[in-house]
Motif scaffolding. Structure first.
Motif, PDB file in Angstrom:
ATOM      1  N   UNK A 170       0.814  -1.214   0.000  1.00 51.61           N
ATOM      2  CA  UNK A 170       0.000   0.000   0.000  1.00 51.61           C
ATOM      3  C   UNK A 170       0.848   1.264   0.000  1.00 51.61           C
ATOM      4  N   UNK A 171       1.895   1.273   0.834  1.00 47.61           N
ATOM      5  CA  UNK A 171       2.793   2.428   0.856  1.00 47.61           C
ATOM      6  C   UNK A 171       3.553   2.556  -0.454  1.00 47.61           C
ATOM      7  N   UNK A 172       3.951   1.400  -1.004  1.00 46.92           N
ATOM      8  CA  UNK A 172       4.727   1.422  -2.245  1.00 46.92           C
ATOM      9  C   UNK A 172       3.951   2.017  -3.395  1.00 46.92           C
ATOM     10  N   UNK A 173       2.684   1.649  -3.509  1.00 51.59           N
ATOM     11  CA  UNK A 173       1.857   2.173  -4.598  1.00 51.59           C
ATOM     12  C   UNK A 173       1.748   3.696  -4.499  1.00 51.59           C
ATOM     13  N   UNK A 174       1.562   4.195  -3.277  1.00 49.62           N
ATOM     14  CA  UNK A 174       1.403   5.641  -3.093  1.00 49.62           C
ATOM     15  C   UNK A 174       2.655   6.405  -3.495  1.00 49.62           C
ATOM     16  N   UNK A 175       3.814   5.904  -3.086  1.00 47.54           N
ATOM     17  CA  UNK A 175       5.052   6.640  -3.343  1.00 47.54           C
ATOM     18  C   UNK A 175       5.595   6.380  -4.744  1.00 47.54           C
ATOM     19  N   UNK A 180       7.751   7.696  -9.914  1.00 47.51           N
ATOM     20  CA  UNK A 180       8.016   6.452 -10.637  1.00 47.51           C
ATOM     21  C   UNK A 180       9.364   6.462 -11.337  1.00 47.51           C
ATOM     22  N   UNK A 181       9.852   7.640 -11.724  1.00 48.40           N
ATOM     23  CA  UNK A 181      11.154   7.694 -12.386  1.00 48.40           C
ATOM     24  C   UNK A 181      12.276   7.267 -11.454  1.00 48.40           C
ATOM     25  N   UNK A 182      12.180   7.682 -10.184  1.00 47.71           N
ATOM     26  CA  UNK A 182      13.191   7.285  -9.200  1.00 47.71           C
ATOM     27  C   UNK A 182      12.988   5.844  -8.778  1.00 47.71           C
ATOM     28  N   UNK A 183      11.740   5.380  -8.750  1.00 53.68           N
ATOM     29  CA  UNK A 183      11.437   4.043  -8.237  1.00 53.68           C
ATOM     30  C   UNK A 183      11.927   2.927  -9.151  1.00 53.68           C
ATOM     31  N   UNK A 189      17.046  -3.059  -9.255  1.00 47.51           N
ATOM     32  CA  UNK A 189      18.205  -3.574  -8.519  1.00 47.51           C
ATOM     33  C   UNK A 189      17.810  -4.717  -7.598  1.00 47.51           C
ATOM     34  N   UNK A 190      16.733  -4.530  -6.829  1.00 46.80           N
ATOM     35  CA  UNK A 190      16.319  -5.560  -5.880  1.00 46.80           C
ATOM     36  C   UNK A 190      15.832  -6.820  -6.596  1.00 46.80           C
ATOM     37  N   UNK A 215      21.499   3.581  -2.914  1.00 45.86           N
ATOM     38  CA  UNK A 215      21.526   3.434  -4.366  1.00 45.86           C
ATOM     39  C   UNK A 215      20.506   4.382  -5.016  1.00 45.86           C
ATOM     40  N   UNK A 216      19.325   4.498  -4.413  1.00 41.41           N
ATOM     41  CA  UNK A 216      18.285   5.373  -4.951  1.00 41.41           C
ATOM     42  C   UNK A 216      18.705   6.835  -4.877  1.00 41.41           C
TER      43      UNK A 216
END
Length: 229
Positions: A170-175, A180-183, A189-190, A215-216
């Motif tokens: 849920x948190x991942x979708x929001x951020x 999205x360019x940074x994500x 990588x992961x 890394x981000x």
């Protein structure tokens, strides 16, 4: 008049931050002393002390956690704020609870973590989560025996297995939707690491989160310099 008020606000914030660092250091040192006092008291009472070579081997086997601890402070502090960092490292469970609570509060308040407002919002969120966690733990301790048959039932097991994925999903979708360019970089990588490095599993998540954060940050800086962000 506005300039005077703004100056007073900055002075008050500086005084507040000075107190945060003073009391934060005091509580961190006090917590460390308290944690070490338990095995020390046991050794004093029983008259049994660990041999130096055995203690050295034990510390050497977890040496990578020392580096991880340093990396976590560097990676988490910008997101948690000064007071939130001290409070989180004293109460623990940062990755699974404190950080999601702080990030969600910042998101709802629409403030940046590096701002003065973000400092206050993050601290309140982490403090409330710590109080709520303590109350829940107390209730859990009192009810663990009568609730054990229910909690250990096969019917509820699939739901408990998905609690953390649901929280971070849920948190991942929001951020991710907002950045999205940074994500893309940390997700890629992961995925590569966990697919092609079998030694990585759920036990290494605590190490990989700070690595992914650093890394981000590096990728984000490169994208910013190139005008992508």
């Amino acid at each position: 008049m506005l300039a005077v008020n703004y100056t007073n606000l900055r002075e008050n914030m500086k005084t507040y931050m000075d107190k945060v660092h003073t009391w934060g250091r005091i509580w961190c040192i006090a917590s460390l002393i308290f944690f070490l006092s338990i095995p020390l008291a046991i050794s004093l009472h029983l008259g049994v002390w660990p041999r130096a070579e055995i203690l050295g081997k034990g510390l050497a086997s977890i040496a990578f956690f020392f580096a991880t601890g340093i990396i976590e402070v560097i990676a988490y502090s910008p997101m948690l704020g000064a007071a939130g960092t001290y409070l989180s490292f004293v109460t623990g469970n940062i990755m699974n609870l404190k950080m999601p609570c702080a990030l969600n509060a910042l998101e709802q308040a629409e403030v940046k973590a590096s701002s003065e407002e973000g400092e206050v919002v993050s601290t309140i969120a982490i403090a409330v989560s710590s109080i709520a966690t303590t109350i829940i733990i107390i209730i859990g301790v009192l009810l663990i025996v009568p609730l054990t048959p229910v909690l250990s039932s096969e019917t509820l097991k699939p739901a408990f297995d998905q609690m953390l994925p649901a929280l971070f999903g849920g948190l991942g979708v929001a951020f991710v939707s907002k950045n999205w360019k940074i994500a893309i970089a940390p997700i890629a990588l992961m995925l590569v690491l966990f697919i092609f490095v079998p030694a990585l599993d759920s036990g290494t998540v605590g190490i990989m989160v700070p690595v992914s954060a650093l890394f981000t940050i590096a990728v984000g800086r490169i994208l910013y310099k190139r005008g992508v962000l």
